[in-house]
Structure formats: structure tokens, C-alpha cells
Design a protein around this motif. Structure first.
Motif, PDB file in Angstrom:
ATOM      1  N   ILE A  90      -2.064   1.718   7.750  1.00  0.00           N
ATOM      2  CA  ILE A  90      -1.271   0.738   6.997  1.00  0.00           C
ATOM      3  C   ILE A  90      -0.256   0.042   7.893  1.00  0.00           C
ATOM      4  CG2 ILE A  90       0.267   0.390   5.035  1.00  0.00           C
ATOM      5  CD1 ILE A  90      -1.067   2.832   3.737  1.00  0.00           C
ATOM      6  N   ARG A  91       0.573   0.840   8.595  1.00  0.00           N
ATOM      7  CA  ARG A  91       1.663   0.189   9.345  1.00  0.00           C
ATOM      8  C   ARG A  91       1.195  -0.422  10.662  1.00  0.00           C
ATOM      9  NH1 ARG A  91       6.530   4.474   8.258  1.00  0.00           N
ATOM     10  NH2 ARG A  91       6.498   4.204   5.994  1.00  0.00           N
ATOM     11  N   ALA A  95       0.183  -7.845   3.899  1.00  0.00           N
ATOM     12  CA  ALA A  95       0.025  -6.594   3.160  1.00  0.00           C
ATOM     13  C   ALA A  95      -1.398  -6.053   3.191  1.00  0.00           C
ATOM     14  CB  ALA A  95       0.465  -6.781   1.711  1.00  0.00           C
ATOM     15  N   THR A 153      -1.861  12.178   5.212  1.00  0.00           N
ATOM     16  CA  THR A 153      -1.151  11.045   4.612  1.00  0.00           C
ATOM     17  C   THR A 153      -0.334  10.298   5.658  1.00  0.00           C
ATOM     18  OG1 THR A 153      -0.825  12.617   2.838  1.00  0.00           O
ATOM     19  CG2 THR A 153       0.138  10.452   2.540  1.00  0.00           C
ATOM     20  N   ARG A 191       8.101   2.060   2.812  1.00  0.00           N
ATOM     21  CA  ARG A 191       8.411   2.731   1.551  1.00  0.00           C
ATOM     22  C   ARG A 191       8.164   4.231   1.636  1.00  0.00           C
ATOM     23  NH1 ARG A 191      11.622   0.227  -1.434  1.00  0.00           N
ATOM     24  NH2 ARG A 191      10.939   1.375  -3.262  1.00  0.00           N
ATOM     25  N   PHE A 192       7.153   4.601   2.407  1.00  0.00           N
ATOM     26  CA  PHE A 192       6.781   6.007   2.513  1.00  0.00           C
ATOM     27  C   PHE A 192       7.599   6.639   3.640  1.00  0.00           C
ATOM     28  CE2 PHE A 192       4.170   9.667   3.303  1.00  0.00           C
ATOM     29  CZ  PHE A 192       3.571   9.930   2.092  1.00  0.00           C
ATOM     30  N   MET A 221       0.888   4.450  -2.536  1.00  0.00           N
ATOM     31  CA  MET A 221       0.736   5.850  -2.109  1.00  0.00           C
ATOM     32  C   MET A 221       1.847   6.714  -2.688  1.00  0.00           C
ATOM     33  SD  MET A 221      -0.466   5.541   1.816  1.00  0.00           S
ATOM     34  CE  MET A 221      -1.055   7.206   1.995  1.00  0.00           C
ATOM     35  N   ILE A 222       3.045   6.164  -2.770  1.00  0.00           N
ATOM     36  CA  ILE A 222       4.160   6.929  -3.333  1.00  0.00           C
ATOM     37  C   ILE A 222       3.929   7.153  -4.833  1.00  0.00           C
ATOM     38  CG2 ILE A 222       6.637   6.890  -3.842  1.00  0.00           C
ATOM     39  CD1 ILE A 222       6.972   5.300  -1.235  1.00  0.00           C
ATOM     40  N   TRP A 223       3.497   6.106  -5.515  1.00  0.00           N
ATOM     41  CA  TRP A 223       3.222   6.256  -6.954  1.00  0.00           C
ATOM     42  C   TRP A 223       2.064   7.213  -7.181  1.00  0.00           C
ATOM     43  CZ3 TRP A 223       3.488   0.256  -7.572  1.00  0.00           C
ATOM     44  CH2 TRP A 223       4.835  -0.124  -7.713  1.00  0.00           C
ATOM     45  N   VAL A 264      -0.749   6.455   6.680  1.00  0.00           N
ATOM     46  CA  VAL A 264       0.357   5.505   6.570  1.00  0.00           C
ATOM     47  C   VAL A 264       0.623   4.829   7.910  1.00  0.00           C
ATOM     48  CG1 VAL A 264       2.845   5.319   6.217  1.00  0.00           C
ATOM     49  CG2 VAL A 264       1.469   6.601   4.591  1.00  0.00           C
ATOM     50  N   MET A 268       0.807  -1.214   0.000  1.00  0.00           N
ATOM     51  CA  MET A 268       0.000   0.000   0.000  1.00  0.00           C
ATOM     52  C   MET A 268       0.846   1.271   0.000  1.00  0.00           C
ATOM     53  SD  MET A 268      -3.084   0.516  -0.163  1.00  0.00           S
ATOM     54  CE  MET A 268      -3.178   2.154  -0.820  1.00  0.00           C
ATOM     55  N   GLU A 269       1.918   1.258   0.788  1.00  0.00           N
ATOM     56  CA  GLU A 269       2.741   2.479   0.863  1.00  0.00           C
ATOM     57  C   GLU A 269       3.350   2.794  -0.491  1.00  0.00           C
ATOM     58  OE1 GLU A 269       5.499   2.709   4.125  1.00  0.00           O
ATOM     59  OE2 GLU A 269       4.185   1.430   5.308  1.00  0.00           O
ATOM     60  N   GLN A 270       3.743   1.735  -1.199  1.00  0.00           N
ATOM     61  CA  GLN A 270       4.320   1.929  -2.523  1.00  0.00           C
ATOM     62  C   GLN A 270       3.288   2.553  -3.457  1.00  0.00           C
ATOM     63  OE1 GLN A 270       7.720   1.265  -3.259  1.00  0.00           O
ATOM     64  NE2 GLN A 270       6.962   2.601  -4.877  1.00  0.00           N
ATOM     65  N   SER A 272      10.337  -2.267  -4.163  1.00  0.00           N
ATOM     66  CA  SER A 272       9.008  -1.742  -4.468  1.00  0.00           C
ATOM     67  C   SER A 272       8.015  -2.884  -4.660  1.00  0.00           C
ATOM     68  CB  SER A 272       9.044  -0.835  -5.692  1.00  0.00           C
ATOM     69  OG  SER A 272       9.822  -1.411  -6.700  1.00  0.00           O
TER      70      SER A 272
END
Lengths: 333, 340
Positions: free
Chosen positions: B63-64, B194, B55, B30-31, A228-230, B59, A224-226, B310
Motif C-alpha cells: 500500500i505505502r 490511493a 499485515t 492510518r495504520f 484495513m483498520i475497519w 501495509v 486502503m489502510e483505513q 479517515s
């Protein structure tokens, strides 16, 4: 005994006399019977291509496991018996004149088709399935299967679509937008640019948001974070069964709510009947997807889009797609 | 008595390390989320004067946090049940999946994915089939006669049921749509957190936390069981009933863990050994220690899974790749220590 031998020799002689040496689209030289009357496709991708031009010569079709019931295709397609090319004995029982298989780019390794040909002693003819060459593929099939008139109609339709899209593409530069294509539950399986599963976007020069290596054998899983970055501007969610489509999850889940595509209402469910519009499988069934995306990205008028898609269903699936059926295909769950 | 006190000190240290590890994991991903972002976010709960971007909030909280908590509970449950089974079966090679729960759960999930059910039903189906598999194993061992060694028949029936469910999973994979269903099944079987959401957590927490408590309370009885059935009976333990209770709770915990995370190998086999090396064999201490070490280990491995590339790396892969050298290192170190 002598008679039997004589008959066999004569049969072989006849067979040899009726053989024609051709070059398939991949450039392989093969010998095929003079008149081809029995064809089987290698897989479902080639089944879809063959059905509109030589349906009556198709003595078997291939199916995607798990997708038995499909809509919006002529009932005669469903009546063609199923075959699994992996079962050599079944193939030898129906004994086709040729097997038609597909490839996507000239560098592709097609050794397995050559092996199959040597193993079964049945010629395997390779046709180009890449999105921009399908008109040429039908022209080739027209002369191979002696179905020039039928194939010309299909080939002309495709050339016309290509020409129209070329014109649309030149008429307006695309804004700096990106799309995220996802399939399956959860919305985290995707394919990058360059993959055959997302060729539709590459074909229309629409940038793919997923910047990852091309996964060999299937799709890549990201997190999901990836995503969000895209931060893609458009999301296209595919899935053959309603519940396995991530569309609802993407609109509902809080973690997706910050993505630009969700905020701006640009999340789309990819139609998948009788075959997917983007992929599933990557064959001629992607043409409606190309037309649909031309409306979204290049402002093709909706009336024209509907007309072209209905014409596609008529020509390729032998099905009169009514207006309400078109709308139900396009509706968002 | 002094030794026992030390054990509790160790346990508390482990718990603190677990919390620190979990908090640190909220910063990894990633973020980019900075320490000050996290600090501000925590303070924003107490006072409205602190503003955090939406955001960062999404995140960290959506998410985390669910992933980190899920990793704690899943890793903890698998390690604890692994340690309990190793004691109960008196066999160091036993893992929580020995009685077929993972194979059953895998089949349940694959079936639900194949039919095209939603995420909730995939979990439910996986949970039910996980339990059904162990039930089948238990029934087979009951019918296989009283003369046989109980542990042996259980393990053997477990292997049989696992084989059957593994074959059924292969069958489902074979008949699945290769474009969307098959990759979904394959990714599920490789294990991943995930798609974890807060709502999924309450369900595993309701099973994992009471399970942990019950195991801590029953720990001393399990100690007796590991001497052998006859010895345990002579000390007044109803071995049959105890074994049934332990298997039932362990199955519930493992099935709940597997149903939300997919199949994660290694943790349940490896972590109990590490815990035993640090804390000794006493179950009332070993079991909670396994829970915490397992949880912390999976949180750490999941950090790697979700942040190094990624593409998401399935947990089944990272746990084995990181677990194996880690385990070798510990074996070599403990070997050296014993030589001295």
C-alpha cells in the motif's frame, strides 16, 4: 374575441371545479385535479415507484444517464417516453396533471419541489421513499391516482416483507459483524451509516464499518489502510457495469487479502438489474436487497428468498424472473 | 567551476533528503507502523530470522511503497516538465498542462470510466488522449504559418485544445450515471494515488527516468533556447527540432504521470520556481533539482492526503492548499533577501 374569452373563462371554471385539495406525505397542502390521468415522475426514483401502480398514467419516465439498456423489466416500461424534468418546456409540452417527487425524512429540505411547482404551475406531490414506509407510500398513491386495488397488492406485499423481517430480526441477535459497502472501480468509494445509499444495512440493523461523516452530494473516498483498520466482516461491491465493479479487484489484489471479509469468503457482488439492490437509485428497488440481506444475516431460507424476490420482480417490474435468471443475478461474476 | 561543484553538492543533498523523506513516509498512514516494525521488515529481506506480521508487510510494501514511489515519480515528472516549459516558453506562468495534456488525459480517463472499462484501460486511454491533445496543438501551431511567434502560437493553440477537452469532460460528466460513474470521474479528475499498485509503477518509471536523463543531457541546449530563437540559431542549435524533441519527451512524461494520478495542479507551476530560487537558472542543474523537489513535495502532500482523516483527501486539493501558503512564504522571503 368575446367567444374566446368566454371559452377560457369556462375552461378555468371547469378546472377550478375539478380541483381537489389534498395533503401530500410531506404534509404540504396542494390542490390537484379531481381525476388524475397524466402523471410524470420527478426522477428515476419515483419512476420505479409509479410504474407498477399507475404505469398507464405515466406519460413519461426518467432515466439514469448512462444506463440505457436494462434487463428484467417489462418491455412496456422501456416504451414509456423519456423526459428530463430540468427541461421545463418539455414538461409543459406533455402537460401532466401532477408531478410525483420523493423525499426520505421529514426534516429534508424540499424547497426545490415547491419552486418547481410555482414555476411550472403544475402540482408537485411528495411521497415518502424511505425504506420502511414504502407500504404507506403505495397506500397513499392508491387513493391519489385512483388505483386502490393495484396499490393494495403492492402495499400488502411490502407489509408482509416488513413483518417477516421484523420477526427474523427479533428471532436472533446479530453477531458483532460489520459490513463495508463500496461502489465503483477500486473499492475505495463508500458510504457510512445514515446515508440514504446504505439505508438497507441500517434498516436491518447491520453495522456499517465505515465510520465517517455523511458526505454531502455523493460518496466518500477512503484509503486502503483505513479499510484495513475497519477490517469489515462482509463486503458488498456495487457497480452498474461489470468492469466498474470492484468485486474482482477486491478478490485479486494483495492489499485486500488481509481483510476479514476476503479471508472468510464474504465478498458479494450486488445485483444491479434492472436497478440496484442496495442503491442505484435509492427507491423501491432496494426491497430485493433487503430480502437478500435477510438471508445472509438472519438466515431466511433460500427458497423463501427466491420466491419473494421473484414475486417482487413480477409485481413491481412486471417481469417473470425465471430460476436461471435469479441465479445469474446472484452469481459472483 | 567552484560554483558548479556547489551545485552538485546541493543536488546530492537533495537526493539524500528525497530518500529520507520517502523512508519516513513509509511510517505515516492510518495504520500504525512503528520504526521498529519498518526496521524489522527491512532486515527480514536479508535474513529469514526476522519475522514481521503479514499485515505490516502488506501495509508497507503493497500500500505505502507504491504510493510513495508513485508520488516521487509523478511529482518529479510534473515539476521537471514545468521547469523545462517555463524555460522554453520564456514565461514563468507556464505549467506542464499548457499544451493541453492534462485536459486530454482527463477526457481519455473520463471516457474510459464512462464506457465502464477497467483500471488498466483508463490509464491507457488517458495516456493516449493526453498525447493526442498535444499532437493536435503542435499541428495547429505548424499550420498557423511561419511568420508568427512560435511560442505564442503553441501556447494559444494549447489554450484552445484545453478548452475543447474541458468542455468534452463536462459533457461526459453530464451524461454519466450519477450514482457510480459520475463520482468516479469527479474523484479521478481531483487526483489521487490511493489505488496505486506496484504494476502501475514500472510503466511510469520506464518513461519518467529515461526522460529525466534526456532532459539533463539536453539541459545546456535548453539554456540557449531561453535566450530566444534567433540567438539559439546563431549558436548552432536547430531550434525547431530541439523544441519538438523537448515537447515530445515532456508530453510523454506528463501524460504518463497524469494517467496514473489524475489531475494534480500546482506542482508543475510552483516547484520550478522554488528550484530556481535555490539552484539558479542553469537547466542541467535546475531540471534534476526540480524533479527531486517536486517528488519530495508530492510525497509530503500525499502523506497528508492519506493520513489526516479517515476520508481520503484528493491530491488536487491538498497540493493547492499546502502549496499556496508555502509559495507565498518563499516569495516573501526571497523578496526580503533581494531588498538587502
Amino acid at each position: 374575441m368575446k367567444k374566446t374569452v368566454l371559452i377560457i373563462v369556462l375552461l378555468c371554471a371547469c378546472h377550478l371545479a375539478g380541483a381537489l385539495s389534498i395533503t401530500d406525505m410531506k404534509g404540504r397542502k396542494i390542490s390537484v385535479p379531481d381525476h388524475i390521468s397524466k402523471v410524470i415522475p420527478y426522477d428515476v426514483k419515483t419512476s420505479i415507484v409509479l410504474f407498477p401502480c399507475a404505469g398507464e398514467k405515466m406519460i413519461a419516465r426518467s432515466i439514469l444517464p448512462g444506463t440505457k439498456s436494462i434487463q428484467y423489466i417489462a418491455p412496456r416500461y422501456m416504451k414509456i417516453p423519456e423526459i428530463d424534468i430540468k427541461n421545463a418546456e418539455e414538461v409543459l409540452t406533455v402537460m401532466p396533471d401532477v408531478i410525483i417527487a420523493g423525499y426520505y425524512h421529514s426534516g429534508e429540505n424540499t424547497e426545490r419541489y415547491q419552486k418547481l411547482q410555482e414555476y411550472l404551475k403544475i402540482p408537485v406531490v411528495l411521497i415518502d421513499l424511505s425504506l420502511g414506509n414504502l407500504d404507506k407510500t403505495y397506500a397513499f398513491l392508491g387513493s391519489l391516482l385512483e388505483r386502490k386495488a393495484e396499490c393494495a397488492v403492492l402495499s400488502d406485499y411490502l407489509s408482509d416483507v416488513y413483518k417477516r423481517i421484523e420477526a427474523l430480526r427479533n428471532s436472533k441477535p446479530l453477531p458483532d459483524h460489520s459490513v463495508y459497502y463500496t461502489l465503483g472501480l477500486g473499492g475505495l468509494m463508500t458510504d457510512p451509516s445514515g446515508s440514504i445509499h446504505t439505508e438497507v444495512f441500517d434498516f436491518l440493523d447491520v453495522p456499517n464499518a465505515a465510520k465517517i461523516g455523511i458526505p454531502s452530494g455523493g460518496h466518500a473516498k477512503v484509503n486502503m489502510e483505513q479499510v484495513m483498520i475497519w477490517n469489515p466482516d462482509y463486503i458488498f461491491a456495487a457497480g452498474f457495469k461489470a468492469e466498474s465493479n470492484a468485486y474482482k479487484t477486491i478478490l485479486k489484489e494483495k492489499s485486500w487479502s488481509g481483510i476479514r471479509a476476503v479471508k472468510e469468503g464474504n465478498v458479494y457482488k450486488v445485483p444491479c438489474q434492472p436497478f440496484g439492490w442496495m442503491d442505484h437509485p435509492p427507491s423501491v428497488n432496494r426491497i430485493p436487497g433487503v430480502i437478500w440481506l435477510s438471508r445472509i444475516f438472519y438466515d431466511m431460507p433460500q427458497k423463501e428468498e427466491k420466491g419473494r424476490i421473484q414475486q417482487f420482480y413480477k409485481l413491481f417490474y412486471g417481469y417473470d424472473l425465471k430460476d436461471e435468471e435469479y441465479y445469474s443475478l446472484m452469481e459472483d461474476l | 567551476m567552484k560554483k558548479l561543484n556547489y551545485s552538485y553538492v546541493y543536488l546530492i543533498t537533495l537526493a539524500v533528503l528525497c530518500v529520507v523523506n520517502a523512508l519516513a513516509s513509509l511510517l505515516i498512514g492510518r495504520f500504525a507502523v512503528s520504526v521498529s516494525d519498518l526496521w524489522m521488515l527491512m532486515r527480514s529481506f536479508l535474513s529469514d530470522t526476522y519475522e514481521v506480521s503479514q499485515t505490516v508487510r502488506t501495509v508497507v510494501l503493497d500500500i505505502r511503497l507504491p504510493r510513495v514511489l508513485a508520488a516521487l515519480l509523478v511529482g518529479g515528472s510534473l515539476s521537471l516538465t514545468g521547469a523545462a516549459y517555463q524555460g522554453m516558453f520564456r514565461n514563468p506562468m507556464v505549467s506542464p498542462s499548457i499544451l493541453g495534456v492534462s485536459a486530454g488525459a482527463g477526457f481519455g480517463a473520463s471516457l474510459a470510466i464512462l464506457i465502464g472499462l477497467g483500471a488498466l484501460w483508463i490509464q491507457v486511454s488517458s495516456f493516449i488522449f493526453g498525447i493526442a491533445a498535444v499532437l493536435a496543438v503542435y499541428l495547429i501551431s505548424l499550420f498557423s504559418g511561419k511568420k508568427q511567434d512560435k511560442c505564442l502560437t503553441l501556447v494559444l493553440s494549447g489554450m484552445i485544445v484545453t478548452t475543447v477537452f474541458t468542455a468534452l469532460i463536462s459533457l461526459l460528466k453530464y451524461v454519466a450515471d450519477p450514482y457510480d460513474t459520475l463520482p468516479s470521474i469527479v474523484y479521478w479528475l481531483m487526483g489521487s494515488l490511493a489505488e496505486m499498485k506496484m504494476a502501475d509503477l514500472s510503466y511510469i518509471a520506464m518513461i519518467a527516468l529515461p526522460g529525466l536523463l534526456i532532459f539533463m543531457v539536453l539541459g545546456w541546449k535548453l539554456d540557449m533556447l531561453s535566450f530566444g530563437d534567433n540567438e539559439a540559431r546563431s549558436m548552432g542549435v536547430n531550434t525547431e527540432r530541439l523544441r519538438f524533441t523537448l515537447i515530445a519527451i515532456a508530453t510523454l512524461m506528463t501524460a504518463a504521470a497524469v494517467s496514473i494520478s489524475g489531475i494534480i495542479g500546482w506542482v508543475g507551476l510552483l516547484v520550478p520556481h522554488i528550484a530556481r530560487m535555490i539552484m539558479g537558472p542553469k537547466n542541467s542543474i535546475l531540471l534534476p533539482a526540480s524533479f527531486m523537489i517536486g517528488g519530495a513535495f508530492l510525497v509530503f502532500v500525499d502523506d497528508i492526503s492519506r493520513s489526516v482523516s479517515s476520508m481520503e483527501i484528493p491530491l488536487g486539493i491538498t497540493t493547492s492548499l499546502i502549496g499556496a501558503p508555502f509559495f507565498i512564504g518563499i516569495l516573501i522571503r526571497s523578496g526580503k533577501r533581494n531588498n538587502i
